[in-house]
Design a protein around this motif. Structure first.
Motif, short mmCIF file in Angstrom:
data_model
loop_
_atom_site.label_atom_id
_atom_site.label_comp_id
_atom_site.label_asym_id
_atom_site.label_seq_id
_atom_site.Cartn_x
_atom_site.Cartn_y
_atom_site.Cartn_z
N TRP A 4 1.01 -1.23 -0.07
CA TRP A 4 0.00 -0.18 -0.11
C TRP A 4 0.84 1.29 -0.16
O TRP A 4 2.01 1.14 0.65
CB TRP A 4 -0.67 -0.06 1.39
CG TRP A 4 -1.91 -1.04 1.11
CD1 TRP A 4 -2.10 -2.24 1.58
CD2 TRP A 4 -3.30 -0.68 0.66
NE1 TRP A 4 -3.26 -2.71 1.46
CE2 TRP A 4 -4.14 -2.04 0.77
CE3 TRP A 4 -3.78 0.38 -0.19
CZ2 TRP A 4 -5.24 -1.98 0.33
CZ3 TRP A 4 -5.23 0.03 -0.82
CH2 TRP A 4 -5.86 -1.03 -0.53
N LYS A 6 0.93 5.33 0.69
CA LYS A 6 0.07 6.51 1.30
C LYS A 6 0.41 7.78 0.31
O LYS A 6 1.58 7.97 0.18
CB LYS A 6 0.40 6.67 2.75
CG LYS A 6 -0.27 7.85 3.29
CD LYS A 6 -0.21 8.11 4.74
CE LYS A 6 -0.76 9.25 5.48
NZ LYS A 6 -0.68 9.34 6.77
N PHE A 18 -4.81 5.85 0.14
CA PHE A 18 -4.07 4.85 0.07
C PHE A 18 -4.28 3.95 -1.02
O PHE A 18 -5.45 3.80 -1.48
CB PHE A 18 -3.87 3.83 1.29
CG PHE A 18 -3.64 4.44 2.57
CD1 PHE A 18 -2.57 4.12 3.10
CD2 PHE A 18 -4.72 5.27 3.41
CE1 PHE A 18 -2.00 5.00 4.45
CE2 PHE A 18 -4.31 5.85 4.41
CZ PHE A 18 -2.99 5.63 5.04
N GLY A 50 -11.54 3.65 9.89
CA GLY A 50 -9.99 3.50 9.58
C GLY A 50 -9.49 2.29 10.23
O GLY A 50 -8.49 1.57 9.67
N THR A 51 -9.81 1.69 11.72
CA THR A 51 -9.39 0.48 12.13
C THR A 51 -9.67 -0.80 11.27
O THR A 51 -8.95 -1.35 11.07
CB THR A 51 -9.67 0.42 13.60
OG1 THR A 51 -9.26 1.75 14.06
CG2 THR A 51 -9.23 -0.91 14.30
N ASN A 53 -10.44 -0.44 8.18
CA ASN A 53 -10.01 -0.73 6.82
C ASN A 53 -8.45 -1.45 6.82
O ASN A 53 -8.07 -1.77 6.03
CB ASN A 53 -9.78 0.83 6.28
CG ASN A 53 -11.18 1.33 5.59
OD1 ASN A 53 -11.95 0.26 5.07
ND2 ASN A 53 -11.33 2.35 5.53
N ASN A 54 -7.81 -1.03 7.93
CA ASN A 54 -6.55 -1.52 8.25
C ASN A 54 -6.39 -3.11 7.97
O ASN A 54 -5.44 -3.74 7.52
CB ASN A 54 -5.80 -1.24 9.45
CG ASN A 54 -5.27 0.19 9.55
OD1 ASN A 54 -4.89 0.63 8.44
ND2 ASN A 54 -5.34 1.00 10.51
N PHE A 55 -7.39 -3.87 8.76
CA PHE A 55 -7.70 -5.30 8.51
C PHE A 55 -7.96 -5.57 7.01
O PHE A 55 -7.52 -6.62 6.48
CB PHE A 55 -8.56 -5.78 9.53
CG PHE A 55 -8.13 -5.67 10.83
CD1 PHE A 55 -7.08 -6.29 11.51
CD2 PHE A 55 -8.71 -4.89 11.77
CE1 PHE A 55 -6.66 -6.24 12.77
CE2 PHE A 55 -8.33 -4.70 13.10
CZ PHE A 55 -7.34 -5.43 13.62
N LYS A 57 -7.30 -3.94 4.39
CA LYS A 57 -6.11 -3.62 3.49
C LYS A 57 -5.31 -4.94 3.43
O LYS A 57 -4.78 -5.13 2.53
CB LYS A 57 -5.53 -2.35 4.09
CG LYS A 57 -6.12 -0.98 3.66
CD LYS A 57 -5.35 0.14 4.48
CE LYS A 57 -3.95 0.19 4.24
NZ LYS A 57 -3.49 1.20 4.94
N LYS A 58 -4.98 -5.64 4.80
CA LYS A 58 -4.23 -6.78 4.56
C LYS A 58 -4.95 -7.91 3.68
O LYS A 58 -4.29 -8.50 3.12
CB LYS A 58 -3.89 -6.97 6.00
CG LYS A 58 -3.21 -6.20 6.89
CD LYS A 58 -2.92 -6.63 8.23
CE LYS A 58 -2.03 -5.68 8.99
NZ LYS A 58 -2.01 -5.84 10.26
N GLN A 61 -4.51 -7.04 0.03
CA GLN A 61 -3.08 -7.19 -0.44
C GLN A 61 -2.78 -8.54 -0.66
O GLN A 61 -2.02 -8.92 -1.64
CB GLN A 61 -2.25 -6.75 0.70
CG GLN A 61 -0.93 -6.14 0.47
CD GLN A 61 -0.21 -5.49 1.58
OE1 GLN A 61 -0.78 -5.73 2.78
NE2 GLN A 61 0.93 -5.22 1.61
N THR A 82 -13.92 3.71 -0.69
CA THR A 82 -13.20 2.66 -0.99
C THR A 82 -13.54 2.34 -2.64
O THR A 82 -14.71 2.20 -2.89
CB THR A 82 -13.57 1.23 -0.11
OG1 THR A 82 -13.16 1.75 1.16
CG2 THR A 82 -12.79 0.10 -0.67
#
Length: 160
Positions: A4, A6, A18, A50-51, A53-55, A57-58, A61, A82
């Motif tokens: 990712w 930024k 991102f 946001g929290t 989205n971090n999961f 995102k993985k 990926q 998104t």
């Protein structure tokens, strides 16, 4: 593995994007684009989104059927968006039913469907190239499924 990147908004220190992959990717005939947009998030909903989205995102990926992804947000206006571009529709459907995304939809749907949040969702077949951000915003707001505080105001429409 893809990483990712930024991109800080030069005009807004509280906004960022991102990206995963190349926006200029060659699109197969079966490609689809999916957009989820939320507006009027309060600070608490922005933090939860946001929290989550971090999961997610993985999970994105690792997905080989994903061609491109973009997550963006702005604190002012409480906006989160998104964009995902997939090789084919079944790829996106499989992604939504598993892992972090499934968990997020099950336990955190109130982030998008409550309060004063305006939520928009749209998936459509895409050809040639990925539209620019302003065009995507216009398309999802004009043709997308629209919820106001969790109440469905408009069903998704087919693009012309």
């Amino acid at each position: 593995m893809r990483e990712w990147v930024k991109h800080q908004d030069p005009n807004n220190k509280y906004g960022a994007k991102f990206t995963l992959g190349d926006r200029d990717v060659e699109l197969p005939q079966t490609a689809i684009i999916s957009v989820t947009r939320g507006e009027n998030f309060n600070i608490f909903r922005i933090m939860i989104n946001g929290t989550i989205n971090n999961f997610v995102k993985k999970q994105l990926q690792k997905n080989e059927n994903l061609l491109y992804a973009e997550l963006s947000g702005q604190l002012q206006g409480g906006v989160g968006q998104t964009i995902t571009v997939w090789k084919k529709g079944s790829s996106m459907n499989n992604f939504r039913k598993k892992g972090a995304h499934k968990f997020a939809m099950r336990f955190f749907s109130w982030v998008f469907y409550g309060g004063k949040v305006q939520a928009y969702f749209l998936t459509w077949k895409i050809s040639n190239s990925i539209p620019e951000d302003n065009e995507i915003k216009e398309i999802v707001k004009k043709y997308g499924k629209h919820y106001d505080g969790g109440k469905l105001l408009k069903s998704a429409q087919r693009l012309p």
